[in-house]
Design an enzyme around this catalytic site. Structure first.
Site, PDB file in Angstrom:
ATOM      1  N   HIS A 224       0.851  -1.305  -0.023  1.00 28.62           N
ATOM      2  CA  HIS A 224      -0.174  -0.133   0.079  1.00 28.62           C
ATOM      3  C   HIS A 224       1.011   1.229  -0.054  1.00 28.62           C
ATOM      4  O   HIS A 224       0.276   2.548  -0.343  1.00 28.62           O
ATOM      5  CB  HIS A 224      -0.960  -0.072   1.413  1.00 28.62           C
ATOM      6  CG  HIS A 224      -2.041  -1.045   0.900  1.00 28.62           C
ATOM      7  ND1 HIS A 224      -3.290  -0.738   1.344  1.00 28.62           N
ATOM      8  CD2 HIS A 224      -2.340  -2.072  -0.116  1.00 28.62           C
ATOM      9  CE1 HIS A 224      -4.267  -1.772   1.157  1.00 28.62           C
ATOM     10  NE2 HIS A 224      -3.557  -2.687   0.310  1.00 28.62           N
TER      11      HIS A 224
ATOM     12  N   LYS B  23     -14.483  -8.007  -7.648  1.00 25.63           N
ATOM     13  CA  LYS B  23     -13.900  -8.782  -8.396  1.00 25.63           C
ATOM     14  C   LYS B  23     -13.014  -9.805  -7.634  1.00 25.63           C
ATOM     15  O   LYS B  23     -13.295 -11.017  -8.311  1.00 25.63           O
ATOM     16  CB  LYS B  23     -13.054  -7.971  -9.420  1.00 25.63           C
ATOM     17  CG  LYS B  23     -12.204  -8.730 -10.447  1.00 25.63           C
ATOM     18  CD  LYS B  23     -11.714  -7.578 -11.258  1.00 25.63           C
ATOM     19  CE  LYS B  23     -10.730  -8.200 -12.434  1.00 25.63           C
ATOM     20  NZ  LYS B  23     -10.277  -7.534 -13.404  1.00 25.63           N
ATOM     21  N   ASP B  24     -12.391  -9.542  -6.717  1.00 26.03           N
ATOM     22  CA  ASP B  24     -11.760 -10.499  -5.813  1.00 26.03           C
ATOM     23  C   ASP B  24     -12.666 -11.554  -5.191  1.00 26.03           C
ATOM     24  O   ASP B  24     -12.459 -12.835  -5.107  1.00 26.03           O
ATOM     25  CB  ASP B  24     -10.856  -9.758  -4.925  1.00 26.03           C
ATOM     26  CG  ASP B  24      -9.384  -9.303  -5.265  1.00 26.03           C
ATOM     27  OD1 ASP B  24      -9.260  -9.462  -6.588  1.00 26.03           O
ATOM     28  OD2 ASP B  24      -8.580  -8.559  -4.411  1.00 26.03           O
TER      29      ASP B  24
END
Lengths: 189, 422
Positions: free
Chosen positions: B216, B244-245
């Protein structure tokens, strides 16, 4: 920090900056060293606790009766949690072990240095490569190219004196500490 | 990233906590607003899948540990009791045992994704190296977990792997005795392996937190391998990536459930249903599939110490990868020559895995040797040279440029120049 490393000229710190700094460096190093030794000594009991305990170390020596083992036969006994091979060698096997040119061996050792009585070969049955138990104790087992033992894990061949002859193992099968207590009995350990 | 302003929470309790410990602000920042390159594909889901696998392994492992007994006399029976008597014990154990394989599948795909798209390159070197440590911790955890059922493969796998350390001169034998807590793999060994098998997943969890934190900082890589230039190149993590994941996780879980319910022992070895016997070595010791390429490398070297060093070196070389690959271009899409060698490396890894499962003699030994040589050639010689010799394709100016240009000028002849995607 600037104030502490360069104190205003009072008391014992009136000396030049260089001297004060080196004394302080020494104190830092000395404190660090004492701390490191302290930590190391505190850590040692933790590490050493993982070493074999007293009951494991107590060398349980075992007595093995050799009388029932006929010529050409072999037995496996357990000693310190490991298999120990005891082989009653035939005249042919002794001859094979003796006639080897020591220069050809990976881990040179004469046959009579590995036995106390030529007909009895006693070795720890653990391959010196990665610790498997080699085959060759049972009559139906493969004995490798040199009539001794064959390790199925990674293909090491041992001869009739338990010496490494071929394959990845670096050393001969280990000869344990033992003594004959009579003609047909032996004490391991 | 500039658009990330402090969120306004409506719930007064959340507000009260957040002003004292800004945990909600942090979560909002890292998992809600976190800008994700808009062009990531499904290969980017495997990080999330691996994370889910770690959670599943810890959850099932915890309840299994409540039933398991780490003592050589009863370990095997306690596992059989889990299978037969404990409520849902069979399910939990199969989920845990197959979960290890699924975890490695997810992580290996995740790693090859990183290799293909150059995710290890500056500024993501530490992120990548943390990943190598995660792999090492996973391997140690998986190895010790496999010992716990105390079957024949457990015992002999433990014997072979701990004996690797005896290859080191002088310190080798004392180290092995210390690892065993005795003179062979025995009860003290099983006990400490259980303790470590319980501890290491939490070390793993800590490493994963660091891995994510480092991610990150630099932001996620993407299939083009170029940096996001602004908000037009990214989408917020939630809902775009969470959905999506999430979809990818569900598909992966179906695949996983297929093994758990229809072939729970397919990835295991039948010999591990024989209780451990220190006096009989199985004819053919094979590690779990995820160790096979490394096992092949170990056996390919005819020298004991050399084999051990090569095996550890195969992982160490991954940690050095950010400096071995001298090319500044990240994505394989723009590296026509490296792309071909990437696939050769992938095939090489599979071939090594197959050779590792075969007896180490004859043609398989030769295959393992060629595979090992190629593996090190790829990392140590090919990658440093290729960065200098290869002429990369031109990079697009930004992530959104190819998309917006193609879509924006339809009349001008978008079909006249098709995208030069591989």
């Amino acid at each position: 920090m600037a104030q502490t490393t360069h104190p205003p000229g009072t008391g014992g710190h009136a000396a030049s900056g260089g001297e004060g700094a080196s004394r302080r460096d020494f104190l830092y190093l000395a404190t660090g060293a004492v701390g490191a030794i302290g930590v190391a000594s505190a850590v040692w009991p933790f590490i050493d606790s993982m070493n074999p305990a007293a009951d494991t170390l107590a060398l349980a020596s075992i007595d093995v009766d050799l009388a029932p083992v006929q010529e050409g036969q072999a037995i496996t006994v357990t000693w310190r949690g490991k298999p120990v091979f005891v082989r009653h060698r035939t005249a042919k096997e002794i001859e094979e072990a003796r006639t080897v040119n020591l220069g050809d061996l990976r881990d040179p050792a004469a046959d009579d240095a590995r036995v106390k009585k030529p007909e009895w070969l006693i070795v720890v049955g653990i391959c010196t490569h990665l610790g498997c138990v080699p085959l060759g104790q049972k009559p139906t087992d493969p004995r490798g190219d040199y009539d001794g033992w064959f390790c199925p894990c990674h293909g090491s061949h041992y001869d009739t004196a338990g010496r490494i002859r071929k394959g990845p193992a670096p050393a001969n099968l280990v000869v344990p500490q033992y003594a004959f207590t009579s003609d047909t009995a032996v004490r391991l350990g | 990233m500039a658009q990330a302003h402090a969120p306004q929470f409506k719930n007064p309790v959340v507000k009260w906590i957040d002003s004292r410990l800004p945990i909600f602000t942090m979560l909002d920042h890292e998992y809600n607003q976190y800008p994700m390159p808009r062009n990531v594909n499904y290969l980017w889901a495997f990080g999330a899948i691996a994370g889910i696998m770690l959670v599943i392994m810890i959850a099932t492992g915890l309840v299994l540990a409540m039933q398991y007994a780490a003592n050589t006399h009863i370990a095997f029976e306690s596992v059989e009791r889990i299978m037969r008597d404990v409520n849902y014990g069979w399910l939990l154990r199969y989920v845990h045992a197959n979960g290890a394989s699924m975890f490695f599948i997810a992580v290996y795909i995740h790693m090859f994704r990183g290799l293909y798209y150059g995710s290890y390159k500056a500024p993501r070197e530490i992120l990548w190296i943390l990943g190598v440590f995660i792999l090492l911790a996973m391997m140690a955890t998986a190895f010790m977990g496999y010992v716990l059922p105390w079957g024949q493969m457990s015992f002999w796998g433990a014997t072979v792997i701990t004996n690797l350390f005896s290859a080191f001169p002088l310190v080798g034998d004392p180290i092995v005795t210390w690892l065993w807590g005795g003179f062979s793999v025995d009860n003290p060994t099983l006990n400490r392996f259980f303790a470590l098998h319980f501890l290491l997943p939490f070390v793993l969890l800590g490493l994963v937190v660091l891995h994510t934190a480092a991610l990150h900082v630099s932001g996620s890589n993407n299939p083009l391998g170029i940096d996001a230039k602004g908000p037009q190149d990214t989408v917020p993590f939630n809902p775009y990536v969470t959905v999506k994941d999430g979809f990818a996780v569900v598909v992966f879980l179906i695949f996983y459930a297929g093994f758990v319910f229809f072939a729970p022992n397919y990835l295991g070895h039948p010999d591990n249903y024989i209780p451990a016997n220190p006096l009989v070595t199985p004819a053919h010791i094979v590690p779990e599939w995820y160790f096979l390429p490394f096992y092949a490398i170990l056996r390919a070297i005819p020298d004991k110490l050399g084999g051990v060093l090569a095996m550890f070196g195969a992982i160490a070389v991954l940690a050095a990868l950010p400096w071995l690959d001298t090319s500044k271009v990240r994505s394989c899409k723009f590296r026509p020559i490296y792309r071909q060698f990437f696939w050769i490396l992938a095939i090489d890894a599979l071939v090594l895995g197959y050779a590792g499962a075969m007896p180490a003699e004859g043609v398989w030994l030769l295959v393992a040797r060629i595979g090992t040589a190629y593996y090190f050639f790829h990392f140590l010689i090919l990658l440093p040279l290729l960065g200098k010799l290869e002429r990369p394709l031109p990079l697009p100016a930004s992530i959104c440029e190819p998309v917006l240009k193609g879509g924006g000028r339809v009349a001008a002849g978008a079909h006249a120049k098709p995208m030069e995607k591989a």
